[in-house]
Design a protein around this motif. Structure first.
Motif, PDB file in Angstrom:
ATOM      1  N   ARG A  16       0.825  -1.221   0.000  1.00  0.00           N
ATOM      2  CA  ARG A  16       0.000   0.000   0.000  1.00  0.00           C
ATOM      3  C   ARG A  16       0.850   1.258   0.000  1.00  0.00           C
ATOM      4  O   ARG A  16       0.573   2.212  -0.732  1.00  0.00           O
ATOM      5  N   GLU A  17       1.916   1.271   0.810  1.00  0.00           N
ATOM      6  CA  GLU A  17       2.669   2.507   1.026  1.00  0.00           C
ATOM      7  C   GLU A  17       3.903   2.657   0.128  1.00  0.00           C
ATOM      8  O   GLU A  17       4.270   3.774  -0.219  1.00  0.00           O
ATOM      9  N   MET A  18       4.535   1.538  -0.224  1.00  0.00           N
ATOM     10  CA  MET A  18       5.785   1.635  -0.970  1.00  0.00           C
ATOM     11  C   MET A  18       5.657   1.164  -2.419  1.00  0.00           C
ATOM     12  O   MET A  18       6.311   1.703  -3.315  1.00  0.00           O
ATOM     13  N   HIS A  19       4.827   0.154  -2.659  1.00  0.00           N
ATOM     14  CA  HIS A  19       4.733  -0.421  -4.013  1.00  0.00           C
ATOM     15  C   HIS A  19       3.273  -0.635  -4.407  1.00  0.00           C
ATOM     16  O   HIS A  19       2.858  -1.752  -4.721  1.00  0.00           O
ATOM     17  N   PRO A  20       2.458   0.425  -4.373  1.00  0.00           N
ATOM     18  CA  PRO A  20       1.048   0.268  -4.726  1.00  0.00           C
ATOM     19  C   PRO A  20       0.864  -0.060  -6.207  1.00  0.00           C
ATOM     20  O   PRO A  20       1.679   0.338  -7.043  1.00  0.00           O
ATOM     21  N   LYS A  21      -0.202  -0.778  -6.495  1.00  0.00           N
ATOM     22  CA  LYS A  21      -0.518  -1.100  -7.898  1.00  0.00           C
ATOM     23  C   LYS A  21      -0.969   0.184  -8.584  1.00  0.00           C
ATOM     24  O   LYS A  21      -2.016   0.735  -8.275  1.00  0.00           O
ATOM     25  N   THR A  22      -0.169   0.630  -9.541  1.00  0.00           N
ATOM     26  CA  THR A  22      -0.408   1.933 -10.174  1.00  0.00           C
ATOM     27  C   THR A  22      -1.077   1.828 -11.534  1.00  0.00           C
ATOM     28  O   THR A  22      -1.562   2.827 -12.064  1.00  0.00           O
ATOM     29  N   GLU A  23      -1.078   0.631 -12.109  1.00  0.00           N
ATOM     30  CA  GLU A  23      -1.607   0.490 -13.470  1.00  0.00           C
ATOM     31  C   GLU A  23      -2.963  -0.200 -13.449  1.00  0.00           C
ATOM     32  O   GLU A  23      -3.183  -1.152 -12.698  1.00  0.00           O
ATOM     33  N   LYS A  24      -3.869   0.289 -14.293  1.00  0.00           N
ATOM     34  CA  LYS A  24      -5.210  -0.290 -14.369  1.00  0.00           C
ATOM     35  C   LYS A  24      -5.254  -1.502 -15.297  1.00  0.00           C
ATOM     36  O   LYS A  24      -6.101  -2.373 -15.144  1.00  0.00           O
ATOM     37  N   PHE A  25      -4.340  -1.532 -16.284  1.00  0.00           N
ATOM     38  CA  PHE A  25      -4.344  -2.648 -17.230  1.00  0.00           C
ATOM     39  C   PHE A  25      -3.724  -3.896 -16.601  1.00  0.00           C
ATOM     40  O   PHE A  25      -2.871  -3.815 -15.731  1.00  0.00           O
ATOM     41  N   GLY A  42       7.188  -1.258 -10.814  1.00  0.00           N
ATOM     42  CA  GLY A  42       7.584  -1.332  -9.414  1.00  0.00           C
ATOM     43  C   GLY A  42       6.757  -2.307  -8.596  1.00  0.00           C
ATOM     44  O   GLY A  42       7.291  -3.154  -7.875  1.00  0.00           O
ATOM     45  N   TYR A  43       5.447  -2.215  -8.708  1.00  0.00           N
ATOM     46  CA  TYR A  43       4.574  -3.096  -7.925  1.00  0.00           C
ATOM     47  C   TYR A  43       4.674  -4.541  -8.397  1.00  0.00           C
ATOM     48  O   TYR A  43       4.542  -5.482  -7.601  1.00  0.00           O
ATOM     49  N   VAL A  44       4.901  -4.737  -9.695  1.00  0.00           N
ATOM     50  CA  VAL A  44       5.059  -6.095 -10.232  1.00  0.00           C
ATOM     51  C   VAL A  44       6.304  -6.744  -9.635  1.00  0.00           C
ATOM     52  O   VAL A  44       6.286  -7.919  -9.236  1.00  0.00           O
ATOM     53  N   MET A  45       7.384  -5.980  -9.529  1.00  0.00           N
ATOM     54  CA  MET A  45       8.625  -6.510  -8.963  1.00  0.00           C
ATOM     55  C   MET A  45       8.420  -6.923  -7.503  1.00  0.00           C
ATOM     56  O   MET A  45       8.875  -7.987  -7.075  1.00  0.00           O
ATOM     57  N   TYR A  46       7.746  -6.084  -6.745  1.00  0.00           N
ATOM     58  CA  TYR A  46       7.480  -6.392  -5.338  1.00  0.00           C
ATOM     59  C   TYR A  46       6.726  -7.717  -5.222  1.00  0.00           C
ATOM     60  O   TYR A  46       7.075  -8.599  -4.422  1.00  0.00           O
ATOM     61  N   ARG A  47       5.722  -7.879  -6.041  1.00  0.00           N
ATOM     62  CA  ARG A  47       4.888  -9.079  -5.977  1.00  0.00           C
ATOM     63  C   ARG A  47       5.652 -10.324  -6.455  1.00  0.00           C
ATOM     64  O   ARG A  47       5.419 -11.423  -5.948  1.00  0.00           O
ATOM     65  N   MET A  48       6.565 -10.145  -7.416  1.00  0.00           N
ATOM     66  CA  MET A  48       7.370 -11.289  -7.855  1.00  0.00           C
ATOM     67  C   MET A  48       8.383 -11.683  -6.776  1.00  0.00           C
ATOM     68  O   MET A  48       8.786 -12.850  -6.695  1.00  0.00           O
ATOM     69  N   GLY A  49       8.773 -10.742  -5.949  1.00  0.00           N
ATOM     70  CA  GLY A  49       9.598 -11.085  -4.798  1.00  0.00           C
ATOM     71  C   GLY A  49       8.849 -11.982  -3.834  1.00  0.00           C
ATOM     72  O   GLY A  49       9.387 -12.975  -3.319  1.00  0.00           O
ATOM     73  N   LEU A  50       7.586 -11.650  -3.592  1.00  0.00           N
ATOM     74  CA  LEU A  50       6.733 -12.500  -2.747  1.00  0.00           C
ATOM     75  C   LEU A  50       6.587 -13.897  -3.348  1.00  0.00           C
ATOM     76  O   LEU A  50       6.738 -14.921  -2.664  1.00  0.00           O
ATOM     77  N   LEU A  51       6.301 -13.926  -4.652  1.00  0.00           N
ATOM     78  CA  LEU A  51       6.061 -15.208  -5.317  1.00  0.00           C
ATOM     79  C   LEU A  51       7.330 -16.065  -5.341  1.00  0.00           C
ATOM     80  O   LEU A  51       7.255 -17.297  -5.195  1.00  0.00           O
ATOM     81  N   ALA A  52       8.484 -15.431  -5.515  1.00  0.00           N
ATOM     82  CA  ALA A  52       9.744 -16.177  -5.545  1.00  0.00           C
ATOM     83  C   ALA A  52       9.967 -16.928  -4.236  1.00  0.00           C
ATOM     84  O   ALA A  52      10.412 -18.085  -4.235  1.00  0.00           O
ATOM     85  N   VAL A  53       9.650 -16.279  -3.118  1.00  0.00           N
ATOM     86  CA  VAL A  53       9.810 -16.934  -1.813  1.00  0.00           C
ATOM     87  C   VAL A  53       8.861 -18.127  -1.701  1.00  0.00           C
ATOM     88  O   VAL A  53       9.250 -19.217  -1.237  1.00  0.00           O
ATOM     89  N   LEU A  54       7.628 -17.949  -2.152  1.00  0.00           N
ATOM     90  CA  LEU A  54       6.656 -19.049  -2.100  1.00  0.00           C
ATOM     91  C   LEU A  54       7.094 -20.204  -2.998  1.00  0.00           C
ATOM     92  O   LEU A  54       6.970 -21.379  -2.620  1.00  0.00           O
ATOM     93  N   ARG A  55       7.609 -19.884  -4.183  1.00  0.00           N
ATOM     94  CA  ARG A  55       8.081 -20.927  -5.102  1.00  0.00           C
ATOM     95  C   ARG A  55       9.265 -21.684  -4.493  1.00  0.00           C
ATOM     96  O   ARG A  55       9.336 -22.921  -4.593  1.00  0.00           O
ATOM     97  N   ALA A  56      10.194 -20.960  -3.881  1.00  0.00           N
ATOM     98  CA  ALA A  56      11.366 -21.590  -3.272  1.00  0.00           C
ATOM     99  C   ALA A  56      10.957 -22.517  -2.131  1.00  0.00           C
ATOM    100  O   ALA A  56      11.492 -23.623  -1.982  1.00  0.00           O
ATOM    101  N   ARG A  57       9.990 -22.077  -1.327  1.00  0.00           N
ATOM    102  CA  ARG A  57       9.531 -22.928  -0.219  1.00  0.00           C
ATOM    103  C   ARG A  57       8.792 -24.153  -0.741  1.00  0.00           C
ATOM    104  O   ARG A  57       8.919 -25.252  -0.199  1.00  0.00           O
ATOM    105  N   TYR A  58       8.020 -23.957  -1.798  1.00  0.00           N
ATOM    106  CA  TYR A  58       7.285 -25.078  -2.380  1.00  0.00           C
ATOM    107  C   TYR A  58       8.243 -26.123  -2.957  1.00  0.00           C
ATOM    108  O   TYR A  58       8.042 -27.327  -2.804  1.00  0.00           O
ATOM    109  N   LYS A  59       9.319 -25.645  -3.629  1.00  0.00           N
ATOM    110  CA  LYS A  59      10.282 -26.549  -4.256  1.00  0.00           C
ATOM    111  C   LYS A  59      11.387 -26.987  -3.299  1.00  0.00           C
ATOM    112  O   LYS A  59      12.211 -27.832  -3.638  1.00  0.00           O
ATOM    113  N   LYS A  60      11.428 -26.364  -2.116  1.00  0.00           N
ATOM    114  CA  LYS A  60      12.445 -26.684  -1.113  1.00  0.00           C
ATOM    115  C   LYS A  60      13.869 -26.518  -1.660  1.00  0.00           C
ATOM    116  O   LYS A  60      14.734 -27.386  -1.529  1.00  0.00           O
TER     117      LYS A  60
END
Length: 550
Positions: A16-25, A42-60
């Motif tokens: 919300r404060e640092m990497h808000p979703k700025t694009e409507k498309f 910017g917001y896409v990168m933040y979210r891919m950081g989240l997803l990378a951690v989830l993927r790493a934990r899933y794949k161990k």
């Protein structure tokens, strides 16, 4: 059941404060990951950081995230995830990436809970995420957003700084293989490849028509920086003259230079001297594509693209494997865009089986893995060779076989060295260049000798603007159109009128465009065939704007 507790307040606050979703498309994760104007990511990168951690934990295991837009111009940037084996992100997770990128800020935590619950992801594991970036000025700030996402879910970002995309793929696989594949450092990468190259080259740097000098166009990108380290490692075994190798912030990335420019324009890049019959090559901005070319005495530029690189490698590997005396399943993978003459040469002259895959390097990679040795390249110069683990073990066991001759043992050792020269994880322009140079030196060939193996059929690529690209549906690795009804029959009728004619249509993955490819016995006929098919697409698939014309 997984422990799905995490600090959602931190995740939401950062969003919300640092990497808000700025694009409507909406954006969609494809073969190349996400690509767009850097200012929107910017917001896409933040979210891919989240997803990378989830993927790493899933794949161990650890995963990688590369910030790059490859051959795109400098205002663009992008991001793609790398799986533990150094391969591209598993296709089923592309849907999660797309969902993460497009959800509203206040629903992001809900999506995280959803994936954790559905896939039973254990959230307490501390995982490492390897981060790399190319030379674009936007990359550092986007890397910061990415790392914020990694840290928000208690992942550990490992910053490799400016590296080629293939290097990061290599590092990820090295880490997860417990260093069996190699040392996950730049020095380890340079050492493995350069040592294999020098071992294969031996003491004689020139041979027959081959001379050990090449002009290298670095596209003003990361490949230009990294090739300098290779030159230090290679010494006099290969003399690399570097062009378009400006440092970050000075030369324009991919502007009138680089592999994509040379392939599309079929001309020399800016800055590379036009010396008659001198061997030249270009890589793209993140150094995963490779194109060779030279200038003839009539000042015509001759292109040796991914098709020719694949055939050169497949023929060489077939000869090497045959000299070992071992039975090996070797195959080559192409797309519909591969020149028909190249396919004929492979199947009729080399007697090597060819498989076809949809456009997109991930499709070719997976198809190549079906062979003990799978060679794959797209015509744009992106490709590599993959070797089954069982084949490597077969080679090592054969070295212990006393019934084999000294010559066979020597050939087996040479094949193992060749494998060390290749980055199997993904297309790697620098590794591929060193392999091409090894083969040309071994055969004593000039670039002209290489080109003489077969003659490409003249071809033409056109685009047709349509109201809705989803009206076009294809099958048979995109070579047969099944919708709109009747269009393929019309294409077949048109093609039948042209000698050596071939044409196919496929929708763009990102725009409301249909691409039309055509081949024929002459350039004039290829142009006319392409136009006829393009006009038929325009009429039957709701074309918009001006009708296609030459």
């Amino acid at each position: 059941m997984a422990n799905n507790h995490f600090n959602y307040k931190t995740v939401y606050a950062f969003a919300r404060e640092m990497h808000p979703k700025t694009e409507k498309f909406d954006v969609q994760y494809g073969t190349a990951g996400f690509r767009a104007k850097a200012s929107t990511l910017g917001y896409v990168m933040y979210r891919m950081g989240l997803l990378a951690v989830l993927r790493a934990r899933y794949k161990k295991g650890c995963v990688g995230v590369m910030i790059t837009a490859s051959h795109n111009p400098e205002p663009d940037n992008g991001v793609k995830l790398i799986d533990p084996c150094g391969e591209m992100l598993e296709q089923s997770w592309e849907l999660w990436a797309t969902k993460f990128a497009n959800v509203a800020d206040d629903e992001l935590v809900d999506v995280i809970h959803e994936i954790v619950s559905k896939l039973d992801i254990e959230m307490t594991q501390r995982v490492e995420i390897l981060v790399g970036k190319d030379t674009r000025p936007s990359s550092p700030s986007l890397a910061k957003a990415l790392c914020d996402g990694i840290l928000a879910l208690s992942g550990k970002p490992i910053d490799y700084g400016i590296v080629t995309t293939p290097q990061l793929h290599y590092f990820v696989y090295c880490k997860n293989s417990k260093h069996e594949y190699g040392i996950p450092t730049e020095e380890g990468y340079y050492t493995k490849l350069s040592n294999a190259f020098k071992k294969l080259r031996g003491e004689s740097f020139n041979n027959g028509n081959y001379f050990n000098k090449i002009l290298f166009d670095g596209a003003n990108g990361v490949g230009a920086k990294k090739i300098k380290y290779f030159q230090e490692c290679l010494g006099d075994s290969l003399k690399i003259e570097m062009y378009n190798d400006e440092l970050i912030g000075t030369g324009k990335l991919n502007f009138m230079c680089g592999a994509d420019y040379v392939k599309v324009k079929q001309t020399f890049p800016n800055g590379v001297p036009q010396i008659t019959e001198q061997r030249c090559c270009s890589v793209d901005g993140d150094a995963d594509r490779l194109i060779y070319y030279y200038l003839d005495e009539n000042k015509k530029c001759h292109l040796l693209d991914g098709d020719r690189i694949a055939i050169l490698i497949a023929e060489y590997l077939k000869e090497m494997v045959e000299s070992t005396g071992l039975e090996v399943d070797l195959g080559l993978v192409q797309t519909a865009y591969a020149n028909g003459a190249s396919t004929d040469y492979i199947t009729q002259k080399l007697k090597v089986p060819v498989s076809f895959a949809c456009t997109g390097i991930k499709y070719l990679h997976h198809e190549a893995q079906k062979f003990e040795i799978g060679v794959y390249f797209e015509a744009n110069g992106h490709g590599t060779i993959v070797f089954k683990k069982e084949f490597k073990e077969k080679l090592k066991l054969a070295l212990e076989n006393t019934s084999l001759s000294n010559e066979q043992h020597g050939a087996i050792k040479k094949v193992l060295t060749i494998i060390d020269l290749i980055n199997e994880t993904v297309g790697d322009a620098i590794s591929d260049m060193l392999l091409v140079e090894t083969i040309l030196h071994s055969k004593g060939w000039s670039i002209q000798d290489w080109e003489k193996k077969y003659t490409d059929l003249p071809n033409r690529l056109m685009k047709v603007s349509v109201k809705d690209r989803t009206q076009i549906t294809t099958t048979n690795s995109e070579r047969t159109c099944i919708k709109p009804d009747g269009l393929q029959d019309e294409i077949d009728t048109i093609v039948a009128r042209y000698k050596a004619g071939r044409s196919f249509v496929r929708p763009s993955g990102t725009e409301d465009l249909v691409r039309v490819y055509a081949e024929a016995i002459s350039q004039e006929e290829a142009d006319q065939l392409s136009l006829e098919v393009a006009l038929k697409v325009y009429d039957m698939a709701d074309g918009i704007g001006p009708k296609p014309s030459l």
